[in-house]
Enzyme design. Structure first.
Site, PDB file in Angstrom:
ATOM      1  N   GLY A  10       0.807  -1.205   0.000  1.00  0.00           N
ATOM      2  CA  GLY A  10       0.000   0.000   0.000  1.00  0.00           C
ATOM      3  C   GLY A  10       0.841   1.256   0.000  1.00  0.00           C
ATOM      4  O   GLY A  10       0.330   2.361  -0.187  1.00  0.00           O
ATOM      5  N   SER A  14       6.299   0.095  -3.155  1.00  0.00           N
ATOM      6  CA  SER A  14       5.791  -1.107  -3.829  1.00  0.00           C
ATOM      7  C   SER A  14       4.792  -0.742  -4.922  1.00  0.00           C
ATOM      8  O   SER A  14       4.695  -1.440  -5.937  1.00  0.00           O
ATOM      9  CB  SER A  14       5.156  -2.064  -2.817  1.00  0.00           C
ATOM     10  OG  SER A  14       4.054  -1.484  -2.169  1.00  0.00           O
ATOM     11  N   LEU A  33       0.735  -9.811   2.014  1.00  0.00           N
ATOM     12  CA  LEU A  33       0.698 -10.779   3.096  1.00  0.00           C
ATOM     13  C   LEU A  33      -0.104 -10.227   4.271  1.00  0.00           C
ATOM     14  O   LEU A  33       0.092  -9.080   4.681  1.00  0.00           O
ATOM     15  CB  LEU A  33       2.119 -11.113   3.561  1.00  0.00           C
ATOM     16  CG  LEU A  33       2.997 -11.893   2.585  1.00  0.00           C
ATOM     17  CD1 LEU A  33       4.406 -12.022   3.142  1.00  0.00           C
ATOM     18  CD2 LEU A  33       2.401 -13.268   2.299  1.00  0.00           C
ATOM     19  N   CYS A 100      12.495 -11.900   8.524  1.00  0.00           N
ATOM     20  CA  CYS A 100      11.277 -11.756   7.723  1.00  0.00           C
ATOM     21  C   CYS A 100      11.600 -11.841   6.238  1.00  0.00           C
ATOM     22  O   CYS A 100      10.916 -12.518   5.470  1.00  0.00           O
ATOM     23  CB  CYS A 100      10.587 -10.432   8.045  1.00  0.00           C
ATOM     24  SG  CYS A 100       9.034 -10.193   7.142  1.00  0.00           S
ATOM     25  N   CYS A 197       6.806  -3.517  12.108  1.00  0.00           N
ATOM     26  CA  CYS A 197       5.410  -3.565  11.682  1.00  0.00           C
ATOM     27  C   CYS A 197       4.488  -4.136  12.752  1.00  0.00           C
ATOM     28  O   CYS A 197       3.389  -3.624  12.979  1.00  0.00           O
ATOM     29  CB  CYS A 197       5.286  -4.357  10.385  1.00  0.00           C
ATOM     30  SG  CYS A 197       5.786  -6.106  10.516  1.00  0.00           S
TER      31      CYS A 197
END
Length: 360
Positions: A10, A14, A33, A100, A197
């Site tokens: 978002g 990206s 994800l 991650c 996050c």
């Protein structure tokens, strides 16, 4: 690659990466994800909040590409969050973005992309890839050195890099935002998030207390020369080089020097005590697959935001390396990554190990 999955968040990076892929003629699939959030704070994970999901879906619609949300909550919790908690409780200062990237983005997500018939995965990271004459893939810094993210990508292996595209590596952040505005991408002005996050803006200490109450284990604060100065609230709540929040009265500033897990003691010292010139690094990933077996000079980065420092890197028979810096370096922190560079070429990196005078 003809068909590629773009990992969408978002955010502007990206979103522009997706637009560049479409413009280049790729068959693009948008994928986001759904990551773990702390119970009671549903949808608070900054990487996949309802607003972020809506923005990513809107961008995908504008670009005319399909968009899917993939549930990775269990995998994210069992790898990233658990590793984060284990690290802090054991006295380390882990970087969750590293695991991650290695196990969620280029593990769980890449596998999902390949199962859909995609040839590879693209992300909005600022980094570049190059292919050598023998066919191996090199990881290089982005053109925009202020945004370069090769540090958090150093753990990727050749087979993962062969299936990867970084569309933003040759662009500056200013150019990316300008591109987003020109295309009326809704996230063009969205600010970048610097927080972990899954903390959703929360303090990691408060998070640890809620998720792992065993982290709350008070013990003595001791000076380097052995004097007891006070009591700490739990070693997990302190990081190497920390000055504020120690609750001590002193005629000069005191900093966290090291943590003794065996005696549950926090060792503090003055600013002059923080410097170290040598460290051991384990769990090495060499980007070329093997790495040198002889000592070599390199620029070494010990944190994502740290400046590179010149050092001699000596590989050991056990697969680790010893790094000896030209100058003393402050705040070298066990658990963080040490990443080695030859100018703009990322050679690889690993995890900084506890020092020999620390009982982990």
């Amino acid at each position: 690659m003809k068909r590629v999955v773009i990992a969408m968040s978002g955010g502007v990076d990206s979103s522009v990466a997706a637009a560049l892929l479409v413009e280049a003629g790729y068959d693009v699939i948008g994928m986001m994800l759904r990551l773990w959030s702390e119970p009671g704070t549903s949808d608070s994970n900054r990487c996949c909040s309802p607003d972020a999901m809506a923005l990513a879906r809107r961008v995908a619609g504008q670009l005319g590409i399909p968009f899917y949300a993939v549930d990775a909550q269990a995998a994210f919790h069992d790898t990233v969050v658990e590793d984060f908690m284990r690290g802090y409780i054991s006295g380390l200062t882990p970087n969750p973005c590293l695991i991650c990237n290695r196990q969620i983005r280029w593990g769980y997500l890449l596998d999902h992309a390949l199962s859909l018939g995609a040839d590879g995965l693209a992300t909005g990271h600022y980094a570049r890839l190059a292919t050598t004459s023998d066919g191996s893939i090199q990881l290089k810094k982005a053109i925009d050195l202020h945004k370069d993210q090769s540090y958090v990508l150093h753990a990727l292996k050749q087979e993962q890099l062969r299936k990867t595209i970084f569309p933003l590596g040759d662009y500056t952040k200013v150019e990316v935002r300008a591109f987003a505005h020109a295309l009326n991408i809704p996230s063009a002005s969205r600010s970048d998030s610097q927080d972990l996050c899954f903390l959703a803006g929360d303090n990691y200490r408060d998070f640890l207390l809620r998720i792992s109450p065993s982290a709350d284990k008070p013990g003595p604060i001791q000076s380097i020369d052995g004097h007891i100065l006070g009591e700490h609230r739990g070693l997990a709540f302190y990081t190497i080089g920390q000055r504020k929040g120690l609750g001590l009265s002193s005629p000069y500033p005191l900093y966290v020097f090291r943590k003794d897990i065996q005696t549950n003691t926090l060792i503090v010292g003055g600013e002059q005590d923080l410097g170290r010139q040598e460290m051991s690094v384990a769990e090495i990933n060499w980007i070329d697959g093997s790495g040198p077996d002889y000592p070599f000079r390199a620029n070494v980065k010990t944190r994502y935001t740290a400046a590179e420092q010149r050092a001699m890197v000596a590989p050991l028979e056990n697969g680790e390396v010893t790094v000896k810096f030209d100058n003393q370096i402050r705040d070298i922190t066990p658990g963080q990554a040490a990443v080695m560079y030859d100018e703009d070429l990322c050679l690889g990196g690993g995890i900084i190990q506890p020092f020999q005078d620390e009982a982990f």
